[in-house]
Design a protein around this motif. Sequence first.
Motif, PDB file in Angstrom:
ATOM      1  N   LEU A 276     -51.864 -12.278 -21.554  1.00 24.78           N
ATOM      2  CA  LEU A 276     -51.302 -12.284 -22.909  1.00 24.78           C
ATOM      3  C   LEU A 276     -52.008 -11.158 -23.659  1.00 24.78           C
ATOM      4  O   LEU A 276     -53.196 -11.251 -23.953  1.00 24.78           O
TER       5      LEU A 276
ATOM      6  N   GLY B 283     -52.768 -10.391 -34.734  1.00 24.75           N
ATOM      7  CA  GLY B 283     -52.773 -11.319 -35.861  1.00 24.75           C
ATOM      8  C   GLY B 283     -51.452 -11.406 -36.591  1.00 24.75           C
ATOM      9  O   GLY B 283     -51.378 -12.008 -37.661  1.00 24.75           O
TER      10      GLY B 283
ATOM     11  N   PHE C 112     -57.334 -18.585 -18.056  1.00 31.86           N
ATOM     12  CA  PHE C 112     -58.699 -18.134 -18.260  1.00 31.86           C
ATOM     13  C   PHE C 112     -58.698 -17.293 -19.520  1.00 31.86           C
ATOM     14  O   PHE C 112     -58.236 -16.153 -19.518  1.00 31.86           O
TER      15      PHE C 112
ATOM     16  N   SER D 156     -59.913 -14.999 -22.531  1.00 37.00           N
ATOM     17  CA  SER D 156     -60.932 -13.995 -22.816  1.00 37.00           C
ATOM     18  C   SER D 156     -61.777 -14.498 -23.980  1.00 37.00           C
ATOM     19  O   SER D 156     -61.471 -15.527 -24.599  1.00 37.00           O
TER      20      SER D 156
ATOM     21  N   ALA E 255     -61.619 -13.164 -30.231  1.00 41.53           N
ATOM     22  CA  ALA E 255     -61.662 -14.213 -31.268  1.00 41.53           C
ATOM     23  C   ALA E 255     -60.336 -14.943 -31.444  1.00 41.53           C
ATOM     24  O   ALA E 255     -60.318 -16.117 -31.798  1.00 41.53           O
TER      25      ALA E 255
ATOM     26  N   PRO F  36     -58.739 -19.995 -29.946  1.00 40.40           N
ATOM     27  CA  PRO F  36     -58.042 -20.845 -30.925  1.00 40.40           C
ATOM     28  C   PRO F  36     -56.523 -20.908 -30.679  1.00 40.40           C
ATOM     29  O   PRO F  36     -55.905 -21.959 -30.870  1.00 40.40           O
TER      30      PRO F  36
ATOM     31  N   TYR G 210     -54.956 -20.782 -27.766  1.00 38.79           N
ATOM     32  CA  TYR G 210     -54.684 -21.699 -26.650  1.00 38.79           C
ATOM     33  C   TYR G 210     -55.010 -23.143 -27.041  1.00 38.79           C
ATOM     34  O   TYR G 210     -54.336 -24.072 -26.586  1.00 38.79           O
TER      35      TYR G 210
HETATM   36  C1  LIG Z   1     -55.360 -12.778 -27.983  1.00 30.71           C
HETATM   37  C2  LIG Z   1     -54.079 -12.071 -28.400  1.00 30.71           C
HETATM   38  C3  LIG Z   1     -53.111 -11.999 -27.221  1.00 30.71           C
HETATM   39  C4  LIG Z   1     -53.441 -12.902 -29.533  1.00 30.71           C
HETATM   40  O1  LIG Z   1     -52.263 -12.272 -29.959  1.00 30.71           O
HETATM   41  P1  LIG Z   1     -51.990 -12.071 -31.524  1.00 30.71           P
HETATM   42  O2  LIG Z   1     -50.603 -11.570 -31.657  1.00 30.71           O
HETATM   43  O3  LIG Z   1     -53.102 -11.283 -32.114  1.00 30.71           O
HETATM   44  O4  LIG Z   1     -52.092 -13.588 -32.010  1.00 30.71           O
HETATM   45  P2  LIG Z   1     -51.243 -14.299 -33.135  1.00 30.71           P
HETATM   46  O5  LIG Z   1     -51.143 -13.423 -34.328  1.00 30.71           O
HETATM   47  O6  LIG Z   1     -49.977 -14.842 -32.572  1.00 30.71           O
HETATM   48  O7  LIG Z   1     -52.147 -15.569 -33.385  1.00 30.71           O
HETATM   49  C5  LIG Z   1     -53.489 -15.468 -33.654  1.00 30.71           C
HETATM   50  C6  LIG Z   1     -53.889 -16.810 -34.225  1.00 30.71           C
HETATM   51  O8  LIG Z   1     -55.285 -16.922 -34.196  1.00 30.71           O
HETATM   52  C7  LIG Z   1     -55.714 -17.266 -35.496  1.00 30.71           C
HETATM   53  N1  LIG Z   1     -57.063 -16.788 -35.571  1.00 30.71           N
HETATM   54  C8  LIG Z   1     -57.476 -15.510 -35.615  1.00 30.71           C
HETATM   55  N2  LIG Z   1     -58.819 -15.478 -35.605  1.00 30.71           N
HETATM   56  C9  LIG Z   1     -59.237 -16.755 -35.546  1.00 30.71           C
HETATM   57  C10 LIG Z   1     -60.499 -17.367 -35.517  1.00 30.71           C
HETATM   58  N3  LIG Z   1     -61.629 -16.625 -35.506  1.00 30.71           N
HETATM   59  N4  LIG Z   1     -60.571 -18.709 -35.451  1.00 30.71           N
HETATM   60  C11 LIG Z   1     -59.435 -19.464 -35.431  1.00 30.71           C
HETATM   61  N5  LIG Z   1     -58.211 -18.926 -35.464  1.00 30.71           N
HETATM   62  C12 LIG Z   1     -58.113 -17.585 -35.532  1.00 30.71           C
HETATM   63  C13 LIG Z   1     -54.724 -16.652 -36.433  1.00 30.71           C
HETATM   64  O9  LIG Z   1     -54.744 -17.270 -37.688  1.00 30.71           O
HETATM   65  C14 LIG Z   1     -53.447 -16.948 -35.661  1.00 30.71           C
HETATM   66  O10 LIG Z   1     -53.042 -18.284 -35.816  1.00 30.71           O
HETATM   67  P3  LIG Z   1     -51.757 -18.684 -36.695  1.00 30.71           P
HETATM   68  O11 LIG Z   1     -50.600 -17.975 -36.027  1.00 30.71           O
HETATM   69  O12 LIG Z   1     -51.659 -20.172 -36.553  1.00 30.71           O
HETATM   70  O13 LIG Z   1     -52.063 -18.180 -38.055  1.00 30.71           O
HETATM   71  C15 LIG Z   1     -54.344 -10.647 -28.942  1.00 30.71           C
HETATM   72  O14 LIG Z   1     -55.186 -10.725 -30.053  1.00 30.71           O
HETATM   73  C16 LIG Z   1     -54.935  -9.698 -27.919  1.00 30.71           C
HETATM   74  O15 LIG Z   1     -54.200  -8.994 -27.228  1.00 30.71           O
HETATM   75  N6  LIG Z   1     -56.274  -9.633 -27.842  1.00 30.71           N
HETATM   76  C17 LIG Z   1     -56.955  -8.692 -26.957  1.00 30.71           C
HETATM   77  C18 LIG Z   1     -56.682  -8.977 -25.513  1.00 30.71           C
HETATM   78  C19 LIG Z   1     -57.081 -10.364 -25.084  1.00 30.71           C
HETATM   79  O16 LIG Z   1     -58.248 -10.713 -25.122  1.00 30.71           O
HETATM   80  N7  LIG Z   1     -56.074 -11.146 -24.665  1.00 30.71           N
HETATM   81  C20 LIG Z   1     -56.288 -12.522 -24.249  1.00 30.71           C
HETATM   82  C21 LIG Z   1     -56.290 -12.588 -22.784  1.00 30.71           C
HETATM   83  S1  LIG Z   1     -56.659 -14.241 -22.296  1.00 30.71           S
END
Ligand SMILES: CC(C)(COP(=O)(O)OP(=O)(O)OC[C@H]1O[C@@H](n2cnc3c(N)ncnc32)[C@H](O)[C@@H]1OP(=O)(O)O)[C@@H](O)C(=O)NCCC(=O)NCCS
Length: 301
Positions: A94, A102, A123, A125, A128, A132, A134
């Motif tokens: 993802l 965000g 699994f 990452s 931040a 939350p 998942y």
């Molecule tokens: C992880 C990732 C895929 C999430 O995608 P995204 O489009 O940024 O996520 P979204 O905007 O849909 O959702 C993020 C949620 O986390 C919440 N959030 C952000 N930081 C947070 C924190 N520190 N604590 C709790 N919630 C948090 C946001 O409020 C949001 O929730 P909401 O939709 O209920 O408001 C993306 O940030 C990413 O690509 N990260 C880098 C690569 C990575 O590590 N991927 C994961 C592989 S397992």
Amino acid sequence: MESGTDGAAGVWHSMAVTNLYIRNANAGDLDAVAAIARATGQGEEWTGADPAYVGHLLAHGRVVVAERQGAVTGFGATRRIGDGPGAVTMLCDLFVDPRAHGLGAGNAMLATLWQDAPRRMTFSSLHAHALPLYTRSGLDAWWPLLYLGGDVRALRLPGGWAVTETSPGEAAALELGWTGVDRSADHAAWAARPGGRAVLASRDGVVAAAAAVAGTGPEYGIAHLAADPGAGAGAARDAVVAVLASLDPPGGRARVCLPAPHVATRPLLAAGWHSEEMDVFMATDPGLLDPRRCVPSPALA
Ligand SMILES: CC(C)(COP(=O)(O)OP(=O)(O)OC[C@H]1O[C@@H](n2cnc3c(N)ncnc32)[C@H](O)[C@@H]1OP(=O)(O)O)[C@@H](O)C(=O)NCCC(=O)NCCS
């Protein structure tokens, strides 16, 4: 906001306010998926930047992309492990372009990928947003998966053990007999990777584990290992050490991803191996993987 799922395709959309559109990926998206993977620091072999890896998921799993104003801003993928009500849906990837973090793309892709998938695992990452996100999807965080790297020459083949090459089909057949889960397509894909081959670890002439070895550079090592559940905890430990001790990579460096509670973690740390990175195992039920015995692929489990 107008949002919903169009039944047959299971495609989530939320057009009115955000212009966010989730659709199934196809071979034409490989370049866009690779660009997102690289932008999030995933440039290596067997990641979203590798067409062989994404091609395997397109053929045997499900891949979706998030589009905003016509541009792909993220991708996600799942692989179903097993059949029937016991099947587990593994979230393999993802990733969202950092400029679009965000804004809801991660959440929307998850809603599509995990629709009709009650038994879920991944699994996570340490990003931040990931854990939350998942947790909100019904998964809990259970244990760290350590990316352990070290020198295979610091390990000894345990007494009575031997490691021999086999075919991916034979490795998959043994795993099917032990677990009831058919991983033959994954074993074939692991064996086709650079450095890829299937091996058997035997104790006193009896096969106790089947493994996929693959990868390049510091990532070369055990990609996945299944052990005979009847062979005991000592065998689950010795099988991992035996397979690693049998490898002969340039410079002696290899890697294995082990749950922190795995019975082989302590012996590897004692031999000077280091934890270089970690993910967190998240699942709707902690019983989906046994952290003492399993050696999962972080991508495909
Ligand atoms: C992880 C990732 C895929 C999430 O995608 P995204 O489009 O940024 O996520 P979204 O905007 O849909 O959702 C993020 C949620 O986390 C919440 N959030 C952000 N930081 C947070 C924190 N520190 N604590 C709790 N919630 C948090 C946001 O409020 C949001 O929730 P909401 O939709 O209920 O408001 C993306 O940030 C990413 O690509 N990260 C880098 C690569 C990575 O590590 N991927 C994961 C592989 S397992």
